[in-house]
Design an enzyme around this catalytic site. Sequence first.
Site, PDB file in Angstrom:
ATOM      1  N   HIS A  73       0.857  -1.214   0.000  1.00  0.00           N
ATOM      2  CA  HIS A  73       0.000   0.000   0.000  1.00  0.00           C
ATOM      3  C   HIS A  73       0.883   1.250   0.000  1.00  0.00           C
ATOM      4  O   HIS A  73       1.447   1.624   1.030  1.00  0.00           O
ATOM      5  CB  HIS A  73      -0.912   0.006   1.231  1.00  0.00           C
ATOM      6  CG  HIS A  73      -1.919   1.107   1.212  1.00  0.00           C
ATOM      7  ND1 HIS A  73      -3.269   0.889   1.380  1.00  0.00           N
ATOM      8  CD2 HIS A  73      -1.801   2.444   1.038  1.00  0.00           C
ATOM      9  CE1 HIS A  73      -3.917   2.035   1.324  1.00  0.00           C
ATOM     10  NE2 HIS A  73      -3.039   3.002   1.107  1.00  0.00           N
ATOM     11  N   HIS A  84       1.450   5.430  -1.694  1.00  0.00           N
ATOM     12  CA  HIS A  84       1.063   6.606  -2.490  1.00  0.00           C
ATOM     13  C   HIS A  84       2.329   7.247  -3.039  1.00  0.00           C
ATOM     14  O   HIS A  84       3.200   7.673  -2.261  1.00  0.00           O
ATOM     15  CB  HIS A  84       0.331   7.633  -1.628  1.00  0.00           C
ATOM     16  CG  HIS A  84      -0.946   7.112  -1.056  1.00  0.00           C
ATOM     17  ND1 HIS A  84      -2.156   7.235  -1.694  1.00  0.00           N
ATOM     18  CD2 HIS A  84      -1.201   6.423   0.094  1.00  0.00           C
ATOM     19  CE1 HIS A  84      -3.103   6.665  -0.964  1.00  0.00           C
ATOM     20  NE2 HIS A  84      -2.547   6.157   0.127  1.00  0.00           N
ATOM     21  N   PHE A  85       2.420   7.308  -4.353  1.00  0.00           N
ATOM     22  CA  PHE A  85       3.585   7.942  -4.997  1.00  0.00           C
ATOM     23  C   PHE A  85       3.283   9.352  -5.479  1.00  0.00           C
ATOM     24  O   PHE A  85       4.192  10.083  -5.854  1.00  0.00           O
ATOM     25  CB  PHE A  85       4.035   7.117  -6.207  1.00  0.00           C
ATOM     26  CG  PHE A  85       4.829   5.885  -5.872  1.00  0.00           C
ATOM     27  CD1 PHE A  85       5.753   5.874  -4.838  1.00  0.00           C
ATOM     28  CD2 PHE A  85       4.657   4.723  -6.634  1.00  0.00           C
ATOM     29  CE1 PHE A  85       6.500   4.731  -4.557  1.00  0.00           C
ATOM     30  CE2 PHE A  85       5.411   3.583  -6.363  1.00  0.00           C
ATOM     31  CZ  PHE A  85       6.330   3.590  -5.321  1.00  0.00           C
ATOM     32  N   ARG A  86       1.997   9.721  -5.593  1.00  0.00           N
ATOM     33  CA  ARG A  86       1.603  11.002  -6.206  1.00  0.00           C
ATOM     34  C   ARG A  86       2.066  11.038  -7.656  1.00  0.00           C
ATOM     35  O   ARG A  86       2.164  10.028  -8.301  1.00  0.00           O
ATOM     36  CB  ARG A  86       2.151  12.211  -5.424  1.00  0.00           C
ATOM     37  CG  ARG A  86       2.001  12.122  -3.912  1.00  0.00           C
ATOM     38  CD  ARG A  86       0.582  11.920  -3.459  1.00  0.00           C
ATOM     39  NE  ARG A  86       0.499  11.982  -2.013  1.00  0.00           N
ATOM     40  CZ  ARG A  86      -0.493  11.479  -1.305  1.00  0.00           C
ATOM     41  NH1 ARG A  86      -1.484  10.838  -1.891  1.00  0.00           N
ATOM     42  NH2 ARG A  86      -0.515  11.595   0.008  1.00  0.00           N
ATOM     43  N   ASN A 126      -5.220   7.418  -6.116  1.00  0.00           N
ATOM     44  CA  ASN A 126      -5.949   8.657  -5.781  1.00  0.00           C
ATOM     45  C   ASN A 126      -5.190   9.905  -6.205  1.00  0.00           C
ATOM     46  O   ASN A 126      -4.879  10.779  -5.405  1.00  0.00           O
ATOM     47  CB  ASN A 126      -6.298   8.703  -4.287  1.00  0.00           C
ATOM     48  CG  ASN A 126      -5.097   8.650  -3.359  1.00  0.00           C
ATOM     49  OD1 ASN A 126      -4.040   8.120  -3.710  1.00  0.00           O
ATOM     50  ND2 ASN A 126      -5.237   9.212  -2.172  1.00  0.00           N
ATOM     51  N   LYS A 185      -9.444  -0.243  -6.073  1.00  0.00           N
ATOM     52  CA  LYS A 185      -9.527   0.378  -4.750  1.00  0.00           C
ATOM     53  C   LYS A 185     -10.869   1.052  -4.541  1.00  0.00           C
ATOM     54  O   LYS A 185     -11.296   1.873  -5.354  1.00  0.00           O
ATOM     55  CB  LYS A 185      -8.393   1.412  -4.615  1.00  0.00           C
ATOM     56  CG  LYS A 185      -8.375   2.176  -3.292  1.00  0.00           C
ATOM     57  CD  LYS A 185      -7.827   1.371  -2.137  1.00  0.00           C
ATOM     58  CE  LYS A 185      -8.002   2.080  -0.807  1.00  0.00           C
ATOM     59  NZ  LYS A 185      -6.907   2.979  -0.471  1.00  0.00           N
ATOM     60  N   HIS A 211     -10.640   1.235   1.462  1.00  0.00           N
ATOM     61  CA  HIS A 211     -10.437   2.207   2.542  1.00  0.00           C
ATOM     62  C   HIS A 211     -11.645   1.998   3.442  1.00  0.00           C
ATOM     63  O   HIS A 211     -12.753   2.427   3.116  1.00  0.00           O
ATOM     64  CB  HIS A 211     -10.367   3.642   2.009  1.00  0.00           C
ATOM     65  CG  HIS A 211     -10.124   4.626   3.111  1.00  0.00           C
ATOM     66  ND1 HIS A 211      -8.931   5.271   3.277  1.00  0.00           N
ATOM     67  CD2 HIS A 211     -10.907   5.028   4.149  1.00  0.00           C
ATOM     68  CE1 HIS A 211      -8.995   6.037   4.361  1.00  0.00           C
ATOM     69  NE2 HIS A 211     -10.185   5.899   4.905  1.00  0.00           N
ATOM     70  N   HIS A 226      -4.836  -0.649   5.667  1.00  0.00           N
ATOM     71  CA  HIS A 226      -4.478   0.095   6.882  1.00  0.00           C
ATOM     72  C   HIS A 226      -5.489  -0.105   8.018  1.00  0.00           C
ATOM     73  O   HIS A 226      -6.146   0.833   8.434  1.00  0.00           O
ATOM     74  CB  HIS A 226      -4.253   1.578   6.609  1.00  0.00           C
ATOM     75  CG  HIS A 226      -5.246   2.240   5.679  1.00  0.00           C
ATOM     76  ND1 HIS A 226      -6.599   2.216   5.894  1.00  0.00           N
ATOM     77  CD2 HIS A 226      -5.072   2.928   4.536  1.00  0.00           C
ATOM     78  CE1 HIS A 226      -7.196   2.882   4.929  1.00  0.00           C
ATOM     79  NE2 HIS A 226      -6.285   3.313   4.087  1.00  0.00           N
ATOM     80  N   LEU A 247      -5.188   9.066   7.924  1.00  0.00           N
ATOM     81  CA  LEU A 247      -6.522   8.457   7.920  1.00  0.00           C
ATOM     82  C   LEU A 247      -6.420   6.991   7.521  1.00  0.00           C
ATOM     83  O   LEU A 247      -5.712   6.691   6.556  1.00  0.00           O
ATOM     84  CB  LEU A 247      -7.438   9.208   6.935  1.00  0.00           C
ATOM     85  CG  LEU A 247      -7.840  10.603   7.399  1.00  0.00           C
ATOM     86  CD1 LEU A 247      -8.509  11.377   6.279  1.00  0.00           C
ATOM     87  CD2 LEU A 247      -8.773  10.522   8.614  1.00  0.00           C
ATOM     88  N   ASP A 264       1.247   2.520   3.618  1.00  0.00           N
ATOM     89  CA  ASP A 264       0.419   3.714   3.378  1.00  0.00           C
ATOM     90  C   ASP A 264       1.279   4.970   3.421  1.00  0.00           C
ATOM     91  O   ASP A 264       0.816   6.021   3.860  1.00  0.00           O
ATOM     92  CB  ASP A 264      -0.743   3.801   4.374  1.00  0.00           C
ATOM     93  CG  ASP A 264      -1.819   4.766   3.909  1.00  0.00           C
ATOM     94  OD1 ASP A 264      -1.839   5.139   2.725  1.00  0.00           O
ATOM     95  OD2 ASP A 264      -2.646   5.158   4.750  1.00  0.00           O
ATOM     96  N   HIS A 278       2.900  14.388   1.702  1.00  0.00           N
ATOM     97  CA  HIS A 278       2.282  15.702   1.450  1.00  0.00           C
ATOM     98  C   HIS A 278       3.348  16.732   1.767  1.00  0.00           C
ATOM     99  O   HIS A 278       4.057  16.590   2.781  1.00  0.00           O
ATOM    100  CB  HIS A 278       1.088  15.947   2.385  1.00  0.00           C
ATOM    101  CG  HIS A 278      -0.114  15.104   2.078  1.00  0.00           C
ATOM    102  ND1 HIS A 278      -0.992  15.390   1.056  1.00  0.00           N
ATOM    103  CD2 HIS A 278      -0.579  13.977   2.667  1.00  0.00           C
ATOM    104  CE1 HIS A 278      -1.956  14.475   1.041  1.00  0.00           C
ATOM    105  NE2 HIS A 278      -1.727  13.599   1.999  1.00  0.00           N
ATOM    106  N   ALA A 320      -3.898  14.660   5.360  1.00  0.00           N
ATOM    107  CA  ALA A 320      -3.715  13.414   6.110  1.00  0.00           C
ATOM    108  C   ALA A 320      -2.647  12.556   5.452  1.00  0.00           C
ATOM    109  O   ALA A 320      -2.692  12.332   4.245  1.00  0.00           O
ATOM    110  CB  ALA A 320      -5.026  12.649   6.158  1.00  0.00           C
TER     111      ALA A 320
HETATM  112  O1  DOR Z   1      -3.543   9.357   5.693  1.00  0.00           O
HETATM  113  C1  DOR Z   1      -3.888   9.032   4.574  1.00  0.00           C
HETATM  114  N1  DOR Z   1      -3.341   9.589   3.476  1.00  0.00           N
HETATM  115  N2  DOR Z   1      -4.836   8.108   4.423  1.00  0.00           N
HETATM  116  C2  DOR Z   1      -5.371   7.821   3.240  1.00  0.00           C
HETATM  117  O2  DOR Z   1      -6.268   7.021   3.198  1.00  0.00           O
HETATM  118  C3  DOR Z   1      -4.923   8.504   2.025  1.00  0.00           C
HETATM  119  C4  DOR Z   1      -3.593   9.064   2.187  1.00  0.00           C
HETATM  120  C5  DOR Z   1      -3.267  10.088   1.125  1.00  0.00           C
HETATM  121  O3  DOR Z   1      -3.456   9.797  -0.053  1.00  0.00           O
HETATM  122  O4  DOR Z   1      -2.801  11.171   1.486  1.00  0.00           O
HETATM  123 ZN    ZN Z   2      -3.484   4.955   1.485  1.00  0.00          ZN
END
Ligand code: DOR
Ligand code: ZN
Length: 345
Positions: free
Chosen positions: A13, A15-17, A41, A99, A136, A174, A219, A247, A251, A263
């Site tokens: 799990h 997130h690379f953006r 996302n 997802k 999620h 998560h 989150l 996860d 940011h 988050a």
């Molecule tokens: O803390 C989180 N950040 N929880 C998520 O479910 C998404 C993630 C994000 O993409 O920033």
């Molecule tokens: Zn996530």
Amino acid sequence: MRTITIPRPDDWHVHFRDGAVLKSVVPYTARAFGRAIVMPNLTPPVTTAAMAAAYRDRILAAVPEGVTFTPLMTCYLTDGTDPADLVAGHRDGVFTAAKLYPAHATTNSHFGVTNIAAIRPVLAAMEKAGMPLLTHGEVTRADVDIFDREARFVEEVLLPTLKDFPGLKIVMEHVTTEEAVAVVRAHPGRLGATITPQHLLYNRNAIFQGGLRPHMYCLPVLKREKHRLALRAAASSGEASFFLGTDTAPHLKHLKECACGCAGVFSAPVAVEAYLKVFAEEGALDRFEAFASRNGPAFYGLPVATETVTYAETGRFIAESVEVPGEGTLVPLFEGETVGWARSP
Ligand code: DOR
Ligand code: ZN
């Protein structure tokens, strides 16, 4: 000094953006992990196989020379997802999974699913195709307390879905509560769970330790101590249903340290080390291999890595934020602290 050698782990799990952030963060995950399940996302979200294939190319372009790394792509489900397109993307080897973001549950989830009933044909097609559903797991109604959102998801969404689609494989991403751990244990083989380092390391007090701590906000939010202990027991049990999924959610610092902060915990630079700290504290280093390298591939039907990695119990100081050229910095988990494990050599 203890050392541990295991098959190269995977992160189920991530997130690379995109853009500059992607270029800065991919190397951390690619060096530590052989494969990663990549979250969809983005803005706009990754909703088609063509978008996922293009995104996969951008990720691969950011992998450092000489490093082998396989991104496993996911489709962002919406009320309008076409079942035929989705399973075609899976059949063609683009999508590993899909997802489910309940609408408004988290970062960039406003295109998410408004009601699970809207995607019943999609779930039926996934069940038939053997395509896993990643959730999620939080309900988002305003009348449900934020600390109860996961337990309510289990009752209101997850259990009915398990009942209605008995062949559908689901990963509750998560997990943060003892209720989630219990439902995962009750459905071996069908329901798996990823567990993040922050939910193993901290309880909800960490968000308010001497002041408001935006880098501890993710989150689902950190929960009470009893839930953290349930997660630690599950992860360190070696049970096949529980596997590593950081996860890691970068940011930019100024978007976390502000009046309405984003988050996410950016853990990629220290992820394996953070989990090793937990397993060492639990006296469960012998079960780390199951959690980090074996249970995930088994659930997804993929081979375990043949390459091995070694970590040693030596301190590593996490000094700096990670630079994103032209955009700002990212604050990693453990910034300014010493973590007790490091990759060796
Ligand atoms: O803390 C989180 N950040 N929880 C998520 O479910 C998404 C993630 C994000 O993409 O920033
Ligand atoms: Zn996530």
